[in-house]
Scaffold this motif. Structure first.
Motif, mmCIF file in Angstrom:
data_model
loop_
_atom_site.group_PDB
_atom_site.id
_atom_site.type_symbol
_atom_site.label_atom_id
_atom_site.label_comp_id
_atom_site.label_asym_id
_atom_site.label_seq_id
_atom_site.Cartn_x
_atom_site.Cartn_y
_atom_site.Cartn_z
ATOM 1 N N ALA A 29 1.568 -13.064 2.738
ATOM 2 C CA ALA A 29 2.922 -12.754 3.198
ATOM 3 C C ALA A 29 3.030 -11.346 3.770
ATOM 4 O O ALA A 29 4.123 -10.924 4.167
ATOM 5 N N GLY A 30 1.917 -10.616 3.816
ATOM 6 C CA GLY A 30 1.908 -9.312 4.459
ATOM 7 C C GLY A 30 2.022 -8.114 3.551
ATOM 8 O O GLY A 30 2.225 -6.993 4.025
ATOM 9 N N PHE A 31 1.864 -8.313 2.241
ATOM 10 C CA PHE A 31 1.912 -7.190 1.304
ATOM 11 C C PHE A 31 0.498 -6.697 0.998
ATOM 12 O O PHE A 31 -0.442 -7.485 0.929
ATOM 13 N N THR A 32 0.375 -5.411 0.787
ATOM 14 C CA THR A 32 -0.850 -4.834 0.252
ATOM 15 C C THR A 32 -0.711 -4.824 -1.266
ATOM 16 O O THR A 32 0.181 -4.173 -1.807
ATOM 17 N N VAL A 33 -1.568 -5.569 -1.944
ATOM 18 C CA VAL A 33 -1.453 -5.771 -3.389
ATOM 19 C C VAL A 33 -2.632 -5.103 -4.091
ATOM 20 O O VAL A 33 -3.787 -5.258 -3.674
ATOM 21 N N THR A 34 -2.330 -4.365 -5.151
ATOM 22 C CA THR A 34 -3.345 -3.664 -5.927
ATOM 23 C C THR A 34 -3.463 -4.294 -7.306
ATOM 24 O O THR A 34 -2.455 -4.491 -7.990
ATOM 25 N N TRP A 35 -4.677 -4.608 -7.723
ATOM 26 C CA TRP A 35 -4.867 -5.162 -9.065
ATOM 27 C C TRP A 35 -4.501 -4.130 -10.123
ATOM 28 O O TRP A 35 -4.793 -2.944 -9.982
ATOM 29 N N ASN A 51 -1.983 -8.652 -14.217
ATOM 30 C CA ASN A 51 -0.885 -8.136 -13.401
ATOM 31 C C ASN A 51 -1.444 -7.506 -12.131
ATOM 32 O O ASN A 51 -2.647 -7.222 -12.017
ATOM 33 N N ALA A 52 -0.564 -7.316 -11.164
ATOM 34 C CA ALA A 52 -0.912 -6.677 -9.899
ATOM 35 C C ALA A 52 0.328 -5.959 -9.384
ATOM 36 O O ALA A 52 1.460 -6.328 -9.738
ATOM 37 N N LEU A 53 0.117 -4.946 -8.558
ATOM 38 C CA LEU A 53 1.204 -4.050 -8.159
ATOM 39 C C LEU A 53 1.340 -3.985 -6.649
ATOM 40 O O LEU A 53 0.335 -3.954 -5.919
ATOM 41 N N ILE A 54 2.589 -3.951 -6.187
ATOM 42 C CA ILE A 54 2.901 -3.722 -4.778
ATOM 43 C C ILE A 54 3.618 -2.378 -4.709
ATOM 44 O O ILE A 54 4.784 -2.253 -5.098
ATOM 45 N N TRP A 55 2.889 -1.368 -4.229
ATOM 46 C CA TRP A 55 3.410 -0.009 -4.189
ATOM 47 C C TRP A 55 4.082 0.290 -2.858
ATOM 48 O O TRP A 55 3.766 -0.309 -1.828
ATOM 49 N N PHE A 56 4.968 1.250 -2.889
ATOM 50 C CA PHE A 56 5.538 1.857 -1.701
ATOM 51 C C PHE A 56 5.376 3.371 -1.846
ATOM 52 O O PHE A 56 5.141 3.872 -2.956
ATOM 53 N N GLU A 57 5.505 4.109 -0.764
ATOM 54 C CA GLU A 57 5.248 5.541 -0.841
ATOM 55 C C GLU A 57 6.310 6.287 -1.640
ATOM 56 O O GLU A 57 6.074 7.409 -2.097
ATOM 57 N N SER A 58 7.461 5.685 -1.811
ATOM 58 C CA SER A 58 8.499 6.253 -2.667
ATOM 59 C C SER A 58 9.342 5.114 -3.218
ATOM 60 O O SER A 58 9.319 3.997 -2.701
ATOM 61 N N GLY A 59 10.078 5.411 -4.278
ATOM 62 C CA GLY A 59 10.986 4.421 -4.836
ATOM 63 C C GLY A 59 10.300 3.381 -5.708
ATOM 64 O O GLY A 59 9.119 3.492 -6.050
ATOM 65 N N PRO A 60 11.043 2.348 -6.084
ATOM 66 C CA PRO A 60 10.520 1.333 -6.997
ATOM 67 C C PRO A 60 9.350 0.564 -6.402
ATOM 68 O O PRO A 60 9.244 0.390 -5.190
ATOM 69 N N PHE A 61 8.463 0.106 -7.277
ATOM 70 C CA PHE A 61 7.401 -0.789 -6.872
ATOM 71 C C PHE A 61 7.661 -2.173 -7.455
ATOM 72 O O PHE A 61 8.649 -2.398 -8.168
ATOM 73 N N ALA A 112 -0.704 7.132 0.150
ATOM 74 C CA ALA A 112 -0.291 6.442 1.376
ATOM 75 C C ALA A 112 -0.360 4.941 1.146
ATOM 76 O O ALA A 112 -1.288 4.444 0.505
ATOM 77 N N VAL A 113 0.651 4.239 1.638
ATOM 78 C CA VAL A 113 0.718 2.781 1.488
ATOM 79 C C VAL A 113 1.151 2.178 2.819
ATOM 80 O O VAL A 113 2.098 2.667 3.445
ATOM 81 N N SER A 114 0.483 1.121 3.223
ATOM 82 C CA SER A 114 0.865 0.422 4.449
ATOM 83 C C SER A 114 0.839 -1.079 4.188
ATOM 84 O O SER A 114 -0.124 -1.610 3.624
ATOM 85 N N HIS A 115 1.943 -1.761 4.564
ATOM 86 C CA HIS A 115 2.040 -3.207 4.403
ATOM 87 C C HIS A 115 2.068 -3.863 5.779
ATOM 88 O O HIS A 115 2.901 -3.488 6.629
ATOM 89 N N PRO A 116 1.192 -4.817 6.053
ATOM 90 C CA PRO A 116 1.176 -5.484 7.353
ATOM 91 C C PRO A 116 2.508 -6.104 7.761
ATOM 92 O O PRO A 116 2.785 -6.250 8.954
ATOM 93 N N ASN A 117 3.351 -6.470 6.790
ATOM 94 C CA ASN A 117 4.651 -7.056 7.139
ATOM 95 C C ASN A 117 5.715 -6.004 7.446
ATOM 96 O O ASN A 117 6.873 -6.347 7.688
ATOM 97 N N GLY A 118 5.335 -4.735 7.455
ATOM 98 C CA GLY A 118 6.249 -3.663 7.812
ATOM 99 C C GLY A 118 7.079 -3.091 6.681
ATOM 100 O O GLY A 118 7.799 -2.106 6.883
ATOM 101 N N ALA A 119 7.005 -3.661 5.486
ATOM 102 C CA ALA A 119 7.837 -3.189 4.377
ATOM 103 C C ALA A 119 7.559 -1.728 4.063
ATOM 104 O O ALA A 119 6.405 -1.318 3.904
ATOM 105 N N GLY A 126 12.389 -2.064 6.412
ATOM 106 C CA GLY A 126 11.269 -2.187 7.324
ATOM 107 C C GLY A 126 10.641 -3.559 7.422
ATOM 108 O O GLY A 126 9.778 -3.772 8.278
ATOM 109 N N LEU A 127 11.032 -4.493 6.591
ATOM 110 C CA LEU A 127 10.421 -5.826 6.604
ATOM 111 C C LEU A 127 10.654 -6.480 7.966
ATOM 112 O O LEU A 127 11.785 -6.589 8.433
#
Length: 239
Positions: A32-38, A47-57, A165-172, A217-218
């Motif tokens: 779905a375009g998220f960068t996911v970290t184990w 569990n796995a985490l979807i981070w952003f450069e700021s704010g909630p994950f 730094a975090v980048s998501h292919p779906n633009g989030a 940004g999605l």
């Protein structure tokens, strides 16, 4: 609850999404375009985490229903609110399951005292830890208010875990809003816990819980069926 404080000045840490199988969930969120970290070594992770450069994950977690059988002993050790929270996490179904609110410290002593003084029942402070995929150890603390449908409280990770730094292919770019339905009987306690967080938007509802997560940004719609029941909304930018 007339003894409640006006606010505990907690901020949204992360939103939890329950999944039946963490490996298929990581694959589907990645598609779905998220960068996911184990959360830990992939062959052992729950569990796995979807981070952003700021704010909630966002945290994806797997917890079989059988773990609900541990809610009674868990509650006896850590306080009844902890047992009821475990039962909530272990209950069947997929999708948004909970919201964590954070302090600005690695210890929850002050938050625990403030919660008690506010008149909201809560568990003992519990200590958690896990090993990251590279083998380093992460420590944190958490406590659970009652009722279990309210957000719970976590400390900062020790050491901090947010990537530089975090980048998501779906633009989030980040969580702009968490739409959180709040039943009338829970509103005062909810406002005490999270009343100052602009990202956590309370909405009148028959049942208390997460309704949707709005992402800045999605670039395209994401269907809940493709991401294990998680409901996402698009936003032109952080609010």
């Amino acid at each position: 609850m007339s003894t409640m404080a006006r606010s505990l000045d907690l901020m949204c840490s992360h939103i939890l999404c329950k999944v039946h199988d963490i490996r298929s969930a990581v694959a589907d969120f990645t598609a779905a375009g998220f960068t996911v970290t184990w959360g830990s070594a992939p062959d052992k992770a729950h569990n796995a985490l979807i981070w952003f450069e700021s704010g909630p994950f966002i945290e994806l977690f797997e917890l079989p229903e059988r773990f609900g059988l541990l809610s009674l002993p868990f509650g006896l050790v850590n306080g009844a609110p902890a047992g009821r929270r475990l039962a909530r996490w272990a209950a069947g179904g997929e999708g948004w399951r909970d919201v964590a609110l954070e302090t600005d410290d690695t210890e929850l002593t002050g938050a625990h005292r403030a919660l008690r003084e506010s008149g909201i029942p809560g568990s003992r402070v519990m200590k958690g830890r896990r090993s990251t995929p590279d083998g380093s150890r992460v420590r944190y603390q958490f406590l659970t208010p009652a009722p279990a449908r309210l957000p719970f409280v976590v400390s900062q990770y020790d050491p901090p875990q947010r990537p530089a730094a975090v980048s998501h292919p779906n633009g989030a770019l980040g969580v702009a809003r968490v739409r959180f339905g709040v039943a009338r009987q829970d509103r005062e306690a909810f406002d005490t816990l999270a009343g100052t967080d602009r990202r956590l938007a309370a909405e009148p509802a028959d049942r208390t819980g997460v309704r949707a997560v709005r992402l800045a940004g999605l670039e395209h719609e994401i269907h809940p069926a493709d991401v294990h029941g998680a409901v996402f909304e698009r936003s032109p930018g952080c609010s």
